[in-house]
Write a protein that holds these residues in place. Structure first.
Motif, PDB file in Angstrom:
ATOM      1  N   ARG A 237      -4.036  -7.836   8.492  1.00 20.72           N
ATOM      2  CA  ARG A 237      -3.844  -6.714   7.585  1.00 20.72           C
ATOM      3  C   ARG A 237      -4.221  -5.391   8.217  1.00 20.72           C
ATOM      4  O   ARG A 237      -3.629  -4.365   7.941  1.00 20.72           O
ATOM      5  CB  ARG A 237      -4.675  -6.954   6.315  1.00 20.72           C
ATOM      6  CG  ARG A 237      -4.428  -5.900   5.246  1.00 20.72           C
ATOM      7  CD  ARG A 237      -5.236  -6.178   4.001  1.00 20.72           C
ATOM      8  NE  ARG A 237      -4.959  -5.176   2.983  1.00 20.72           N
ATOM      9  CZ  ARG A 237      -5.643  -5.045   1.858  1.00 20.72           C
ATOM     10  NH1 ARG A 237      -6.642  -5.852   1.618  1.00 20.72           N
ATOM     11  NH2 ARG A 237      -5.329  -4.114   0.987  1.00 20.72           N
TER      12      ARG A 237
ATOM     13  N   GLN B 214      -0.918  -7.383   0.146  1.00 20.38           N
ATOM     14  CA  GLN B 214      -2.175  -8.096  -0.039  1.00 20.38           C
ATOM     15  C   GLN B 214      -2.196  -9.331   0.876  1.00 20.38           C
ATOM     16  O   GLN B 214      -1.157  -9.955   1.121  1.00 20.38           O
ATOM     17  CB  GLN B 214      -2.353  -8.524  -1.492  1.00 20.38           C
ATOM     18  CG  GLN B 214      -2.552  -7.359  -2.448  1.00 20.38           C
ATOM     19  CD  GLN B 214      -3.786  -6.545  -2.102  1.00 20.38           C
ATOM     20  OE1 GLN B 214      -4.860  -7.082  -1.905  1.00 20.38           O
ATOM     21  NE2 GLN B 214      -3.619  -5.225  -2.000  1.00 20.38           N
TER      22      GLN B 214
ATOM     23  N   ASP C 220       0.827  -1.202   0.000  1.00 17.23           N
ATOM     24  CA  ASP C 220       0.000   0.000   0.000  1.00 17.23           C
ATOM     25  C   ASP C 220       0.865   1.258   0.000  1.00 17.23           C
ATOM     26  O   ASP C 220       2.095   1.190  -0.024  1.00 17.23           O
ATOM     27  CB  ASP C 220      -0.971   0.001   1.187  1.00 17.23           C
ATOM     28  CG  ASP C 220      -0.253   0.135   2.535  1.00 17.23           C
ATOM     29  OD1 ASP C 220       0.994   0.235   2.548  1.00 17.23           O
ATOM     30  OD2 ASP C 220      -0.934   0.146   3.562  1.00 17.23           O
TER      31      ASP C 220
END
Length: 571
Positions: A532, A429, A422
């Motif tokens: 995440r 991911q 990101d």
């Protein structure tokens, strides 16, 4: 400004003067209506705020500056100019908060210079470079209060200053004007004899939102300390496990908080791998297995006859290529499924693992070798994700299900080609993170088979646990004395007594503010330190005057434009 630079500017006029007063975020002239122009420019601001929120690390500024510089050097090297030597100059002034990075890379022309700070704009064309999301330069320009940007191409220099980027980005009252370029003379002596290159200066500490605000907090005051730090925590420590390394000449100049200047130069810009820690007795797993296989007999006989260089080790390490991981008889064969094999193939995954005889060695490395603030453990056990030749984000826990103490002994790097993390380089991911977890667990379990080759972890600690705890507590007290945090609201007192030092502190503060009902309407499903996201939550706002925004009495409230009651989807 040097005579050479002056003469070049006379021969080829600099476009700097045309940039004076230029707004790098202004809407294009083709967008004709005032309303549309305002919408476009405000959308840029929201995008910039999201970018800034994604950068929360102490080393983010170094990561972006050095990544851009290395990409520029590599792009120019590919032009195969006769006699070209890629060079990088880094200046860190701990006393004043100045960070300067200069490269003799590809440089920027007038148009690239004008628009390089816009969000999501990138002029990088090679797919194998370190970054091409177009957010790093935006973070550098609007994440801090002062940036000086200079670039040279075809002998012509451009130089501007942008001020109050951070203040404008975070100004909710619309009283801070959007920053514009201030043209200045080109002045980068390192580039005087170069036809192209870029110099970026950033001053830290003018805005509360900037991170870091104090370059001395980590304890590095010399050029040697900063070189080691940047090799571990920034793209200067390139991860070239199975490819030839890109090696520019690096010049690092550091001015300490006391004004002492130190310099260091190196031709090696690679990651500081644990097996390189001075004083350790080290062998690769391949060499140990080769030594054993050269001896006839059963396992006990092989170990007895094995040379002393393969016994009583401090560190065992190994590198596995994509093809080695995918071999049918590899250590990893039973740990990965068919979908994970496709990911390994697609991202050309390579893995490095180091297994230390004791987790205490990380502390000794931090305190005695790097000589940083005691107890930091700037390198430690865990999974370090990497993509496109550089480390990305912080280490995560190796999810062992048995003998979990070895999580702290093991340092595993999983490198992806085009891993595409990101904006803030924190999160990959989920399928890539899950794959990295599986590979790391198998690495540790493989190393555990060779425990008899490691030196027993029976030696006395340098400090007793009680003394270590005492010293750590004193460090925290000293930090609190200089960075105290105190807040009371409705007879509730904030329990966090120091300004946040790391992400976990920010999360704790967020939860406390919700518990004190300063932030209203939040509902939590769960929190996590390894998945995440940090938390899964939703906001539930009822019709209540206490939660509505008011510029004087309730600045943390909900904007009155929302139609209440209102509930968000999980975020």
């Amino acid at each position: 400004m040097s005579r050479l630079t002056q003469s070049r500017n006379k021969a080829q006029p600099s476009p700097t003067s045309s940039l004076d007063g230029f707004d790098p975020l202004a809407a294009d002239s083709a967008e004709r209506t005032d309303t549309l122009t305002r919408v476009v420019e405000e959308s840029n601001r929201r995008i910039i705020l999201n970018i800034l929120k994604s950068y929360t690390g102490y080393f983010d500024i170094f990561s972006e500056l050095l990544q851009n510089a290395l990409d520029a050097l590599q792009s120019r090297q590919r032009l195969q100019e006769p006699g070209y030597k890629p060079s990088l100059w880094i200046t860190i002034d701990v006393s004043s908060g100045l960070v300067r990075v200069i490269d003799n890379g590809i440089g920027m022309d007038d148009d690239e210079f004008r628009y390089c700070l816009r969000p999501n704009v990138s002029f990088k064309r090679q797919a194998d470079l370190r970054g091409h999301k177009g957010v790093g330069a935006t973070f550098l320009a609007y994440g801090f209060s002062f940036i000086k940007l200079q670039s040279k191409k075809n002998g012509s220099g451009i130089a501007v200053i942008l001020r109050q980027g951070r203040q404008w980005a975070e100004d909710m009252s619309n009283t801070v004007p959007r920053p514009k370029f201030q043209a200045v003379d080109f002045a980068a002596p390192e580039l005087a004899s170069e036809r192209s290159g870029t110099a970026v200066d950033i001053m830290l500490g003018a805005s509360p939102g900037e991170r870091p605000r104090n370059l001395g907090w980590i304890g590095a005051q010399t050029a040697e300390q900063w070189l080691n730090l940047l090799r571990i925590k920034s793209p200067l420590g390139g991860v070239y496990l199975t490819t030839s390394a890109f090696q520019p000449t690096v010049h690092l100049n550091v001015k300490s908080a006391e004004g002492i200047v130190t310099e260091v130069g190196t031709g090696r810009a690679e990651y500081y791998y644990p097996h390189e820690i001075p004083g350790l007795k080290v062998q690769s797993l391949t060499d140990v297995r080769r030594g054993l296989s050269a001896i006839q007999g059963d396992a006990a006989t092989q170990f007895t006859k094995l040379g002393s260089e393969y016994k009583r080790l401090d560190c065992l390490y190994e590198v596995w290529t994509k093809d080695q991981i995918l071999q049918e008889d590899s250590y990893f064969a039973t740990a990965i499924d068919e979908e994970e094999k496709l990911l390994i193939e697609r991202h050309n995954v390579t893995v490095y693992a180091a297994f230390l005889r004791s987790a205490k060695l990380w502390g000794e490395f931090n305190d005695s070798v790097l000589k940083l603030r005691r107890g930091q453990r700037i390198m430690h056990g865990g999974i370090q994700l990497a993509s496109d030749f550089m480390v990305q984000g912080e280490l995560s826990i190796i999810p062992l299900t048995s003998t979990i103490g070895y999580q702290a002994n093991s340092h595993v790097i999983v490198h992806f080609t085009d891993g595409n993390p990101d904006m803030g380089r924190k999160t990959f991911q989920p399928e890539l993170k899950d794959l990295a977890d599986a590979l790391a667990v198998r690495c540790v379990n493989t190393m555990k088979r060779f425990l008899q080759h490691m030196k027993p972890d029976t030696g006395a600690q340098t400090l007793t646990p009680d003394r270590e705890l005492y010293d750590w507590k004193r460090t925290q007290e000293q930090y609190r004395d200089k960075n105290a945090l105190a807040l009371s609201f409705n007879n509730h007192k904030l329990a966090l007594i120091s300004m946040p030092q790391q992400e976990q502190d920010v999360v704790a503060l967020f939860h406390e503010l919700i518990g004190m009902q300063l932030l209203k309407g939040f509902n939590f499903f769960a929190t996590s330190q390894s998945d995440r996201y940090d938390s899964l939550l939703f906001m539930d706002y009822q019709v209540d005057d206490e939660i509505l925004f008011d510029s004087d009495t309730n600045r943390l409230g909900v904007n009155r434009s929302h139609a209440l009651p209102y509930t968000t989807a999980p975020i």
